[in-house]
Design an enzyme around this catalytic site. Sequence first.
Site, short mmCIF file in Angstrom:
data_model
loop_
_atom_site.label_atom_id
_atom_site.label_comp_id
_atom_site.label_asym_id
_atom_site.label_seq_id
_atom_site.Cartn_x
_atom_site.Cartn_y
_atom_site.Cartn_z
N GLY A 14 59.71 -11.82 12.21
CA GLY A 14 59.88 -12.62 11.00
C GLY A 14 60.15 -11.86 9.72
O GLY A 14 59.97 -12.39 8.62
N ASN A 16 63.08 -10.96 8.53
CA ASN A 16 64.18 -11.64 7.83
C ASN A 16 63.71 -12.95 7.21
O ASN A 16 64.12 -13.31 6.11
CB ASN A 16 65.36 -11.89 8.77
CG ASN A 16 66.25 -10.68 8.90
OD1 ASN A 16 66.94 -10.31 7.95
ND2 ASN A 16 66.22 -10.01 10.04
N MET A 85 65.85 -15.90 19.44
CA MET A 85 66.44 -15.34 20.65
C MET A 85 66.62 -16.39 21.74
O MET A 85 66.22 -16.20 22.88
CB MET A 85 65.60 -14.16 21.15
CG MET A 85 65.34 -13.10 20.09
SD MET A 85 66.82 -12.51 19.25
CE MET A 85 67.28 -11.18 20.33
N LEU A 88 71.40 -21.89 21.59
CA LEU A 88 71.31 -23.33 21.29
C LEU A 88 72.40 -24.10 22.02
O LEU A 88 73.52 -23.59 22.21
CB LEU A 88 71.42 -23.55 19.78
CG LEU A 88 70.21 -23.06 18.98
CD1 LEU A 88 70.56 -22.92 17.50
CD2 LEU A 88 69.02 -23.99 19.16
N HIS A 104 73.06 -10.92 12.88
CA HIS A 104 73.14 -10.10 14.09
C HIS A 104 73.12 -8.63 13.68
O HIS A 104 73.82 -8.23 12.75
CB HIS A 104 74.43 -10.45 14.85
CG HIS A 104 74.53 -9.71 16.14
ND1 HIS A 104 73.76 -10.03 17.24
CD2 HIS A 104 75.28 -8.64 16.50
CE1 HIS A 104 74.04 -9.19 18.21
NE2 HIS A 104 74.96 -8.34 17.80
N GLU A 169 69.88 -5.75 6.56
CA GLU A 169 69.75 -7.18 6.91
C GLU A 169 69.01 -7.93 5.80
O GLU A 169 69.40 -9.03 5.40
CB GLU A 169 68.97 -7.35 8.22
CG GLU A 169 69.71 -6.87 9.45
CD GLU A 169 68.95 -7.21 10.74
OE1 GLU A 169 68.40 -8.31 10.85
OE2 GLU A 169 68.93 -6.35 11.64
C1 GAR Z 1 66.77 -8.68 13.56
O1 GAR Z 1 67.18 -7.36 13.67
C2 GAR Z 1 67.93 -9.61 13.85
O2 GAR Z 1 69.15 -9.15 13.38
C3 GAR Z 1 67.91 -9.64 15.35
O3 GAR Z 1 66.55 -9.70 15.68
C4 GAR Z 1 65.79 -9.03 14.68
C5 GAR Z 1 64.73 -9.99 14.21
O4 GAR Z 1 63.84 -9.34 13.33
N1 GAR Z 1 68.65 -10.74 15.88
C6 GAR Z 1 69.35 -10.68 17.00
O5 GAR Z 1 69.42 -9.69 17.70
C7 GAR Z 1 70.08 -11.95 17.36
N2 GAR Z 1 71.08 -11.69 18.31
P1 GAR Z 1 62.90 -10.18 12.40
O6 GAR Z 1 62.16 -11.17 13.30
O7 GAR Z 1 61.97 -9.16 11.81
O8 GAR Z 1 63.74 -10.87 11.38
#
Ligand code: GAR
Length: 188
Positions: A14, A16, A85, A88, A104, A169
Amino acid sequence: MRKLKAAIFISGRGSNLESLIKSTNKKNSLVDICLVISNNPSAKGLIIANKKKVPAIYVVQKKNFEKKITKYLKDIDVICLAGFMQVLAADFVNRWDSRLINIHPSYLPKFKGLNAQEQAIKAKSTFSGCTVHYVSSKIDSGEIILQKKVKILKKDNTESLSKKILIEEHKIYPRALQMVARRLLKQK
Ligand code: GAR
């Protein structure tokens, strides 16, 4: 000022989500985060949502996931996938066309799919990055909204690269969300 209502979908840490909440709490934000949905009851992001007083639910069942959450999305204008992950269903993605975005951890179209940072290291690429894009029925292939390159040094490994990408990100996702909100508000 009319603000758009956003729901954030998560599966794990979480970070992001946290950066999106922080940024949308700022005065000029065009977006209010009204709901967090997790497909994992142990997601750390649920604790973050709680601390930040954003209503949060979890729905673990993959089957009919989209049907189950529909009633919670009645007032929602835009959905952000933030480390969500689970793929949908196509009809859900179509219904949310132009209002469903994802982050991503690669410089798309490079390194689509799982473990994007590891893919970049294994490919001995000199750069990767992160991308915010609209979600389409093909994985990690929708229109790009914003992306940022990150250099890969010889000494980098998956962990160090993931850290560098995550810093970016947290910068581009809030910006991309405001860009999308501006576009959607113009259409209203
Ligand atoms: C992030 O690095 C995001 O870009 C990636 O999962 C991580 C989640 O981190 N998403 C993917 O790989 C989707 N294909 P977070 O839960 O700390 O935001």
